[in-house]
Design a protein around this motif. Structure first.
Motif, short mmCIF file in Angstrom:
data_model
loop_
_atom_site.label_atom_id
_atom_site.label_comp_id
_atom_site.label_asym_id
_atom_site.label_seq_id
_atom_site.Cartn_x
_atom_site.Cartn_y
_atom_site.Cartn_z
N UNK A 144 10.76 -18.92 1.57
CA UNK A 144 9.75 -19.28 2.33
C UNK A 144 8.35 -18.99 1.34
N UNK A 145 6.91 -19.78 1.61
CA UNK A 145 6.00 -19.60 0.38
C UNK A 145 5.51 -18.18 0.80
N UNK A 146 5.54 -17.41 1.82
CA UNK A 146 5.06 -16.05 2.00
C UNK A 146 5.96 -14.66 1.46
N UNK A 147 7.32 -15.37 1.34
CA UNK A 147 8.87 -15.05 0.27
C UNK A 147 8.14 -14.93 -0.92
N UNK A 148 8.28 -15.73 -1.37
CA UNK A 148 7.53 -15.13 -2.81
C UNK A 148 6.15 -14.71 -3.33
N UNK A 149 5.13 -14.78 -2.15
CA UNK A 149 4.10 -14.31 -2.66
C UNK A 149 4.13 -12.60 -2.39
N UNK A 150 4.84 -12.44 -1.85
CA UNK A 150 4.94 -10.66 -1.28
C UNK A 150 5.59 -9.81 -2.16
N UNK A 151 6.50 -10.86 -2.83
CA UNK A 151 7.41 -10.74 -4.15
C UNK A 151 6.82 -10.53 -5.67
N UNK A 180 6.02 -7.88 -7.91
CA UNK A 180 5.82 -7.11 -9.16
C UNK A 180 4.76 -6.88 -9.96
N UNK A 181 3.76 -7.15 -9.24
CA UNK A 181 2.55 -7.74 -10.03
C UNK A 181 1.91 -5.72 -10.70
N UNK A 182 2.67 -5.62 -9.10
CA UNK A 182 2.30 -3.39 -9.06
C UNK A 182 3.05 -2.98 -10.50
N UNK A 221 0.99 -1.12 -0.18
CA UNK A 221 -0.49 0.27 -0.09
C UNK A 221 1.35 1.18 -0.26
N UNK A 222 2.40 1.55 0.58
CA UNK A 222 3.04 2.43 1.00
C UNK A 222 3.49 2.33 -0.32
N UNK A 223 4.26 1.28 -1.13
CA UNK A 223 4.34 1.67 -2.46
C UNK A 223 3.37 2.78 -3.40
N UNK A 224 2.33 1.94 -3.45
CA UNK A 224 0.92 2.08 -4.54
C UNK A 224 0.55 3.81 -4.15
N UNK A 225 0.59 4.14 -2.44
CA UNK A 225 0.44 5.09 -2.84
C UNK A 225 1.84 7.05 -2.88
N UNK A 226 2.99 5.67 -2.88
CA UNK A 226 4.08 6.85 -2.74
C UNK A 226 3.93 7.46 -4.97
#
Length: 857
Positions: free
Chosen positions: A732-739, A743-745, A703-708
């Motif tokens: 972990x799976x959480x790492x890949x999900x966050x990346x 990336x989708x942004x 959200x912070x990246x999107x707002x900036x």
């Protein structure tokens, strides 16, 4: 469905005696019934008509359905009643009390006695029973159970307020009033407590004349079951409260003088049973004790009315403390029969837990105030000791001479167990079973008091290194399991004499007495080594290291706060110098800790005061040396200390969590600068922002990246997020999900400091990384060191093989460029081109660089 008669009357019988018996049973105020065995169950064959008056259901409902009785049982009583019936009926007699639902939805208490009549003369076995309505008695029992609580714990105005509230709630009364009658003769009523509509109301004073309260003075008790306002039209208080029924009793002194009254009122017609009257009178007598500060003989007489039914133990002695009488509850609690106690003194109950001084103080209070209350331990007849809550009052005659003592006691074994549990929760950590910070402080105080002659002991503070990464990547359940296993290891490592505590999320403390310096160092070393052994809590062995800070008494302090501060300071020193080892506290550390604290406080205000600034270091295309981007680097201009290096405040910001708001500011500021550059025509310029692990694992980062980006209307491809290899090391799976979310942004993702962490080709293949940045430690020496040159070339080739761009940072001389160009490195960054510069200075540098660059460069 069972068959049989559907009314209470039996089939016409030629036997007159049978008819007479039936009439007698029907006329009985109790409900009589008969059951006959039908297979494995019993079905009703007779129920007296009084059942409808008692519970509202006609006889036919009970006769038609053998399960109807079960359905009417109170849910809280059903299991107990059915179990008792099944257990005791084969023995021939069932005798118990329980609640049954009335047709109007309320419940009635009944006393049920059922006797089994065995089969004979070819007839089936039958059971004959009687139900008695004991609702009023049960209500009285509930009232009586409050007596010990009121007398033992509450006095004065608190007693009066508690009394009216208990009476109103227990008897379902809308109003209860306890009033004083000042003056001789009294002319007005001053309320000491007034309960109305579910709350205690402010006290009032009103005239006595023309009120039912005046009738209390001459008519004891004063009872108006309905329409009381008709008989007292001048009573404004009754009209305001819309009172329909009234019951009042006087409150007397020991000499019989009426000093007050207790009145119960309702906005509907209300009868008061004899049992309820007796209990209300008992409470009035207790209220008189509080009003007059004397114990009246009337209290003894009133207590005697409910003596047998009290659930609390009651004991009466003469003036010489010889036991005269005890109630059944006392026999049940103590295990003694009354005949074993009469004539003896309560000393035979003493447990030995209290010494002579305790009893001296108790008797001094009785002599001076006429009353004592408190907790003590008694001994049952079988030798078992138990805690009790005891209230003792002295009863005096007209000459103010003590004639009797009355004691009311409750067995508070379960209460004490609850207290112990609460004390455990207050002093111990529920996850690990170790002590908590409160226990540490109390035990430390105790050891300091007992440390005569400066006897040494050690305080260890132990903190797991990077424990937060465990919770973030493996989940809190795995983190909790790790903490439990760490606690088990500490028990083995610290020894039986040590006090172990968990004083924070992943922080532990150990108090170890009587250790030499060498022994203390040995334990610290064992802690570091023992905690770092692999843990089998995931599919792969998990290695977690720890840091240990040590303070020693009396060298590092003789007060609790000083020792805790010393151990904490030593721990922070370890954390700041690489972790995974131990450190004794040294005098200079305190000054360093104070400086660090001041720096932390200033850091908290730096963002608000606008003391941060972003510097930018250019990133160039290796072949053409055109500027294609810049890395944003945070700088802190301290108003007193000047420019503070990032390696001093960035770790502090990460440790305190301040890196999150600071990181959000960096994102906004870097995106704003990227937008300015693009407006100046530098359309190919990207800005790179470093993201800490604390930011990466927080849900607010996307959200912070999107707002900036949205605030500057900036294209996502203008922003590159640089994430260090150590942040992604768990894979972990959480790492890949966050990346993938980032990336989708549309932003770029760069793996920073590659080669210094836990490099894995599988991570590079799986994670959506765009760029590899070779750590400057490899690039800096590649001119002179063949191994570094080979490593750099290998990383570049590997990155290209995975479709990634490669950036070499740390380019400090012209000799680096030919080597990097031959290795086909995509981009370069370093002091050879420019140091990090403020935004405006970098803009000027870019213009000068473009003008000065020759076509051959």
């Amino acid at each position: 469905m069972a068959t049989g008669p559907t009314r209470s009357s039996p089939v016409d019988s030629p036997n007159p005696a049978f008819d007479d018996l039936h009439r007698v049973l029907e006329a009985s105020p109790a409900v009589t019934y008969a059951l006959t065995r039908d297979g494995q169950s019993l079905r009703p064959v007779y129920i007296s008509a009084h059942i409808e008056e008692l519970l509202g259901y006609p006889v036919a409902d009970w006769m038609a359905d053998p399960q109807f009785w079960r359905q009417c049982l109170h849910p809280d009583d059903r299991e107990r009643v059915l179990a008792q019936s099944a257990r005791h009926l084969p023995e021939g007699l069932v005798d118990h009390e329980y609640r049954v639902r009335h047709r109007d939805g309320s419940y009635r208490w009944v006393h049920d006695r059922l006797r089994l009549m065995p089969a004979r003369d070819g007839r089936p076995a039958m059971a004959v029973g009687v139900w008695q309505d004991i609702t009023h008695r049960a209500r009285a029992d509930r009232l009586l159970r409050t007596l010990s609580h009121l007398t033992a714990r509450v006095t004065g105005d608190d007693f009066f307020r508690t009394l009216v509230r208990h009476l109103a709630e227990a008897l379902d009364m809308r109003y209860v009033l306890l009033g004083e009658l000042p003056g001789h003769p009294p002319t007005r009523v001053h309320t000491r407590a007034l309960y109305a509509d579910g709350a205690i109301r402010p006290n009032v004073t009103y005239p006595l004349a023309g009120t039912p309260c005046a009738r209390v003075l001459s008519d004891e008790p004063c009872h108006y079951a309905n329409d009381v306002c008709r008989d007292f039209p001048e009573d404004e208080l009754l009209r305001e409260m819309a009172v329909e029924s009234y019951f009042g009793v006087p409150i007397r002194r020991a000499d019989g003088t009426i000093t007050g009254l207790l009145a119960l009122m309702h906005d509907q017609p209300r009868e008061i049973s004899a049992t309820e009257r007796a209990v209300i009178a008992l409470f009035a007598a207790r209220a008189g004790t509080e009003l007059a500060r004397h114990q009246a003989e009337e209290q003894l007489q009133l207590i005697d009315q409910v003596f047998e039914g009290s659930r609390d133990a009651i004991i009466i002695t003469d003036a010489q403390t010889r036991i005269l009488q005890v109630n059944p509850a006392f026999e049940a609690i103590s295990g003694y029969r009354e005949e074993e106690l009469v004539g003896r003194t309560p000393r035979l109950l003493q447990s030995g837990h209290q010494g002579p001084r305790f009893y001296r103080e108790m008797w001094e209070a009785l002599k001076s105030r006429g009353h004592w209350q408190g907790e003590l331990w008694n001994r049952r007849a079988d030798g078992e000791t138990y805690p009790s809550l005891l209230s003792v009052s002295a009863v005096t005659n007209d000459n103010d001479e003590v004639t009797h003592y009355i004691g009311i006691a409750s067995d508070i074994t379960s209460h004490k167990a609850a207290e112990q549990h609460i004390d455990y929760l207050a002093h111990y950590d529920t996850l690990t079973g170790l002590g908590n910070r409160r226990l540490l402080e109390e035990e430390l105080e105790r050891m300091l008091r007992n440390a005569r002659g400066g006897r040494p002991f050690a305080l260890f503070f132990l903190d797991l290194d990077r424990f937060k990464n465990i919770n973030d990547t493996l989940g809190h359940e795995s983190g909790d399991r790790l903490l439990e296993e760490v606690a088990d290891r500490l028990r083995d490592l610290a020894g039986p004499q040590a006090t172990l505590c968990r004083i924070g999320g992943d922080e532990f403390a150990i108090l170890a007495p009587g250790l030499s310096h060498r022994q203390t160092a040995g334990i610290a070393r064992q802690l570091v080594e023992g905690i770092s052994r692999p843990y089998e809590i995931t599919e792969r062995p998990l290695v977690v290291t720890c840091s240990v800070g040590v303070a020693v008494h009396p060298r590092d302090g003789t007060r609790r706060e000083a020792l805790i501060s010393a151990a904490d300071t030593a721990l922070h020193y370890v954390k700041a110098h690489g972790s995974n080892h131990y450190q004794f506290h040294e005098p200079g550390m305190t000054a360093a800790a104070a400086e660090r604290l001041h720096l932390e406080n200033d850091l908290r205000e730096a963002l608000l005061r606008g003391e941060f600034e972003l510097y930018y270091q250019p990133v160039l295309d290796t072949e053409r040396l055109t500027v294609c981007g810049a890395e944003a680097l945070l700088r802190w201009h301290h108003p007193e200390a000047g420019l503070i290096p990032p390696d001093r405040f960035i770790p502090l910001a990460e440790e305190t969590g301040l890196i999150r708001p600071i990181g959000t500011w960096v994102l906004r500021e870097a995106c704003a600068q990227a937008a300015r550059w693009r407006r100046l025509g530098l359309t190919g310029m990207t800005v790179s922002v470093n993201v800490s692990g604390e930011q990466f694992w927080r849900d607010e980062l996307p959200q912070a990246v999107r707002q900036a980006l949205e605030a500057q209307a900036l294209a996502p491809d203008a922003l590159v997020l640089e994430i260090t290899e150590s942040v992604l090391m768990h894979g972990s799976a959480n790492t890949e999900t966050r990346l993938r979310e980032l990336k989708a942004m549309g932003v770029g993702l760069s793996l920073d400091d590659f080669g210094t962490g836990y490099s894995s080709l599988s991570y590079l293949k799986r994670f959506p990384i765009d760029t590899l940045k070779i750590d400057k430690s490899f690039v800096r020496d590649m001119v002179r060191d063949e191994h570094d040159r080979t490593l750099a070339q290998t990383v570049i080739a590997m990155g290209h093989g995975l479709g990634l761009q490669v950036v070499a940072e740390g380019v400090e001389s012209a000799e680096h460029l030919p080597l990097l160009r031959r290795a086909r490195c995509d981009r370069v960054q370093g002091y050879h081109f420019s140091r990090p510069l403020p935004a405006r200075a970098l803009s000027r540098w870019i213009q000068q660089h473009q003008c000065s660059r020759s076509p051959q460069d």
